[in-house]
Design a protein around this motif. Sequence first.
Motif, PDB file in Angstrom:
ATOM      1  N   GLY A  33      26.452  -4.703  22.871  1.00 19.14           N
ATOM      2  CA  GLY A  33      25.244  -4.019  22.421  1.00 19.14           C
ATOM      3  C   GLY A  33      25.440  -2.586  21.972  1.00 19.14           C
ATOM      4  O   GLY A  33      24.505  -1.792  21.963  1.00 19.14           O
ATOM      5  N   VAL A  34      26.655  -2.221  21.583  1.00 15.39           N
ATOM      6  CA  VAL A  34      26.911  -0.832  21.175  1.00 15.39           C
ATOM      7  C   VAL A  34      26.890  -0.641  19.649  1.00 15.39           C
ATOM      8  O   VAL A  34      26.983   0.475  19.157  1.00 15.39           O
ATOM      9  CB  VAL A  34      28.255  -0.301  21.737  1.00 15.39           C
ATOM     10  CG1 VAL A  34      28.235  -0.288  23.263  1.00 15.39           C
ATOM     11  CG2 VAL A  34      29.430  -1.126  21.222  1.00 15.39           C
ATOM     12  N   GLY A  35      26.840  -1.762  18.917  1.00 14.45           N
ATOM     13  CA  GLY A  35      26.773  -1.645  17.453  1.00 14.45           C
ATOM     14  C   GLY A  35      28.012  -2.127  16.720  1.00 14.45           C
ATOM     15  O   GLY A  35      28.179  -1.820  15.543  1.00 14.45           O
ATOM     16  N   LYS A  36      28.869  -2.910  17.386  1.00 11.14           N
ATOM     17  CA  LYS A  36      30.066  -3.446  16.701  1.00 11.14           C
ATOM     18  C   LYS A  36      29.663  -4.325  15.521  1.00 11.14           C
ATOM     19  O   LYS A  36      30.116  -4.122  14.395  1.00 11.14           O
ATOM     20  CB  LYS A  36      30.908  -4.309  17.668  1.00 11.14           C
ATOM     21  CG  LYS A  36      31.632  -3.543  18.733  1.00 11.14           C
ATOM     22  CD  LYS A  36      32.461  -4.480  19.616  1.00 11.14           C
ATOM     23  CE  LYS A  36      31.632  -5.407  20.479  1.00 11.14           C
ATOM     24  NZ  LYS A  36      30.798  -4.751  21.479  1.00 11.14           N
ATOM     25  N   THR A  37      28.826  -5.313  15.812  1.00 13.50           N
ATOM     26  CA  THR A  37      28.460  -6.288  14.778  1.00 13.50           C
ATOM     27  C   THR A  37      27.642  -5.623  13.672  1.00 13.50           C
ATOM     28  O   THR A  37      27.881  -5.846  12.483  1.00 13.50           O
ATOM     29  CB  THR A  37      27.673  -7.452  15.419  1.00 13.50           C
ATOM     30  OG1 THR A  37      28.519  -8.061  16.394  1.00 13.50           O
ATOM     31  CG2 THR A  37      27.257  -8.468  14.387  1.00 13.50           C
ATOM     32  N   THR A  38      26.708  -4.782  14.071  1.00 15.88           N
ATOM     33  CA  THR A  38      25.887  -4.061  13.096  1.00 15.88           C
ATOM     34  C   THR A  38      26.779  -3.219  12.181  1.00 15.88           C
ATOM     35  O   THR A  38      26.562  -3.144  10.976  1.00 15.88           O
ATOM     36  CB  THR A  38      24.886  -3.154  13.849  1.00 15.88           C
ATOM     37  OG1 THR A  38      24.122  -3.984  14.726  1.00 15.88           O
ATOM     38  CG2 THR A  38      23.960  -2.434  12.898  1.00 15.88           C
ATOM     39  N   MET A 211      23.157   4.566  17.245  1.00 13.56           N
ATOM     40  CA  MET A 211      21.824   4.612  17.872  1.00 13.56           C
ATOM     41  C   MET A 211      21.474   6.027  18.318  1.00 13.56           C
ATOM     42  O   MET A 211      20.872   6.234  19.368  1.00 13.56           O
ATOM     43  CB  MET A 211      21.734   3.606  19.023  1.00 13.56           C
ATOM     44  CG  MET A 211      21.908   2.175  18.514  1.00 13.56           C
ATOM     45  SD  MET A 211      21.794   0.936  19.798  1.00 13.56           S
ATOM     46  CE  MET A 211      23.314   0.029  19.512  1.00 13.56           C
ATOM     47  N   ILE A 239      25.209   7.176  13.251  1.00 14.18           N
ATOM     48  CA  ILE A 239      24.244   6.160  12.839  1.00 14.18           C
ATOM     49  C   ILE A 239      22.973   6.361  13.670  1.00 14.18           C
ATOM     50  O   ILE A 239      23.018   6.261  14.901  1.00 14.18           O
ATOM     51  CB  ILE A 239      24.804   4.731  13.058  1.00 14.18           C
ATOM     52  CG1 ILE A 239      26.200   4.575  12.434  1.00 14.18           C
ATOM     53  CG2 ILE A 239      23.815   3.703  12.526  1.00 14.18           C
ATOM     54  CD1 ILE A 239      26.278   4.795  10.933  1.00 14.18           C
ATOM     55  N   PRO A 240      21.860   6.675  13.054  1.00 13.35           N
ATOM     56  CA  PRO A 240      20.646   6.921  13.822  1.00 13.35           C
ATOM     57  C   PRO A 240      20.057   5.627  14.386  1.00 13.35           C
ATOM     58  O   PRO A 240      20.321   4.546  13.844  1.00 13.35           O
ATOM     59  CB  PRO A 240      19.690   7.506  12.777  1.00 13.35           C
ATOM     60  CG  PRO A 240      20.144   6.930  11.491  1.00 13.35           C
ATOM     61  CD  PRO A 240      21.650   6.775  11.605  1.00 13.35           C
ATOM     62  N   ARG A 241      19.308   5.743  15.446  1.00 12.07           N
ATOM     63  CA  ARG A 241      18.514   4.592  15.885  1.00 12.07           C
ATOM     64  C   ARG A 241      17.446   4.378  14.820  1.00 12.07           C
ATOM     65  O   ARG A 241      16.715   5.299  14.474  1.00 12.07           O
ATOM     66  CB  ARG A 241      17.875   4.876  17.247  1.00 12.07           C
ATOM     67  CG  ARG A 241      17.159   3.686  17.824  1.00 12.07           C
ATOM     68  CD  ARG A 241      16.661   3.961  19.226  1.00 12.07           C
ATOM     69  NE  ARG A 241      17.708   3.865  20.234  1.00 12.07           N
ATOM     70  CZ  ARG A 241      18.226   2.719  20.682  1.00 12.07           C
ATOM     71  NH1 ARG A 241      17.785   1.569  20.198  1.00 12.07           N
ATOM     72  NH2 ARG A 241      19.166   2.709  21.592  1.00 12.07           N
ATOM     73  N   ASN A 242      17.412   3.194  14.256  1.00 11.11           N
ATOM     74  CA  ASN A 242      16.554   2.951  13.108  1.00 11.11           C
ATOM     75  C   ASN A 242      16.048   1.504  13.186  1.00 11.11           C
ATOM     76  O   ASN A 242      16.844   0.567  13.213  1.00 11.11           O
ATOM     77  CB  ASN A 242      17.369   3.202  11.824  1.00 11.11           C
ATOM     78  CG  ASN A 242      16.615   2.876  10.552  1.00 11.11           C
ATOM     79  OD1 ASN A 242      17.179   2.342   9.616  1.00 11.11           O
ATOM     80  ND2 ASN A 242      15.333   3.184  10.496  1.00 11.11           N
ATOM     81  N   ILE A 245      17.386  -1.166  10.819  1.00  9.40           N
ATOM     82  CA  ILE A 245      18.709  -1.730  11.139  1.00  9.40           C
ATOM     83  C   ILE A 245      18.561  -2.941  12.059  1.00  9.40           C
ATOM     84  O   ILE A 245      19.217  -3.958  11.877  1.00  9.40           O
ATOM     85  CB  ILE A 245      19.620  -0.665  11.808  1.00  9.40           C
ATOM     86  CG1 ILE A 245      20.021   0.413  10.801  1.00  9.40           C
ATOM     87  CG2 ILE A 245      20.859  -1.311  12.418  1.00  9.40           C
ATOM     88  CD1 ILE A 245      20.921   1.511  11.374  1.00  9.40           C
ATOM     89  N   SER A 246      17.658  -2.828  13.038  1.00  8.04           N
ATOM     90  CA  SER A 246      17.531  -3.929  13.997  1.00  8.04           C
ATOM     91  C   SER A 246      16.707  -5.088  13.435  1.00  8.04           C
ATOM     92  O   SER A 246      16.846  -6.218  13.898  1.00  8.04           O
ATOM     93  CB  SER A 246      16.933  -3.426  15.310  1.00  8.04           C
ATOM     94  OG  SER A 246      15.699  -2.801  15.075  1.00  8.04           O
TER      95      SER A 246
END
Length: 285
Positions: A33-38, A211, A239-242, A245-246
Amino acid sequence: MTVIDQSNQGDGSSSDNAAGHPRIISLANQKGGVGKTTTAINLGTALAAIGERVLIVDLDPQGNASTGLGIDRRNRNCSTYDVLIGEADLREAIVETAVPRLHIAASTMDLSGLELELGATRDRAFRLRDAIGALNANAAPGTDYTYVLIDCPPSLNLLTVNAMAASHAILVPLQCEFFALEGLSQLLQTVEQVRSTLNPNLSIHGIVLTMFDSRNNLSNQVVADVRQFMGAKVYDTMIPRNVRISEAPSYGKPVLVYDLKCVGSEAYLKLATEVIQRERELRTH
Ligand code: ADP
Ligand code: MG
């Protein structure tokens, strides 16, 4: 780590990979959940948007990168599992995405059994490296990939070790939250172990803070700590929490396709520019 042992000693051939295209970068962090896939999806899309030819290799049994790029589970007849188990060439597992110049080798849940199935096979840590090497060797001129991004599972298991053994560098997404640095030293230690056994060429490309919320004091504190601890390894781009993106993955689209103008898309384009810039610096040094 048990998956790195004497029988997996490097044979030196990994240095061949380092010379030419593609640049192979693993998105790694054993935290989920840290943003690897994103980051795999959106950095990949941003690199493709500025002219690179990009392959994403989905190495997570969850298959979120594949789903997030709109690859239906029914269309994963050939997956990274088939490649790693030795039943298919990587080229057979690659499918195009809706983004020009962006392709993906999708994953399925079968991948979670790979470690047990491969057992103590001598080359088990090099399956991905060899598959990418063969892909490279057989590419027609001008059609080869310039970047391969490997989306790792949230664990330091055989899959992540395969990714590290195949890569020139790792890119670490770190979430701007209290425990961000926890686990980082273990990750860096693993990189060190892989470097001294399986892949002497492995480096740390950089750390991307994800995030980020500028209104949140804690977020700002984490940024300061990580920059102090890791110095120039941390990309300027955050990368901002946006929310865009989610939202994007549920439409099977990268955020750059879903909403090109949002701050999330802008950030990933900036990150892509920075990644390319670092590549240039690496080559000239
Ligand atoms: P990992 O691959 O490391 O497990 P993901 O990329 O799947 O992490 O991200 C975890 C969750 O956080 C997902 O639901 C994703 O959509 C969301 N997310 C990732 N980056 C951002 C961001 N910058 N802003 C908002 N949500 C994000
Ligand atoms: Mg993931």
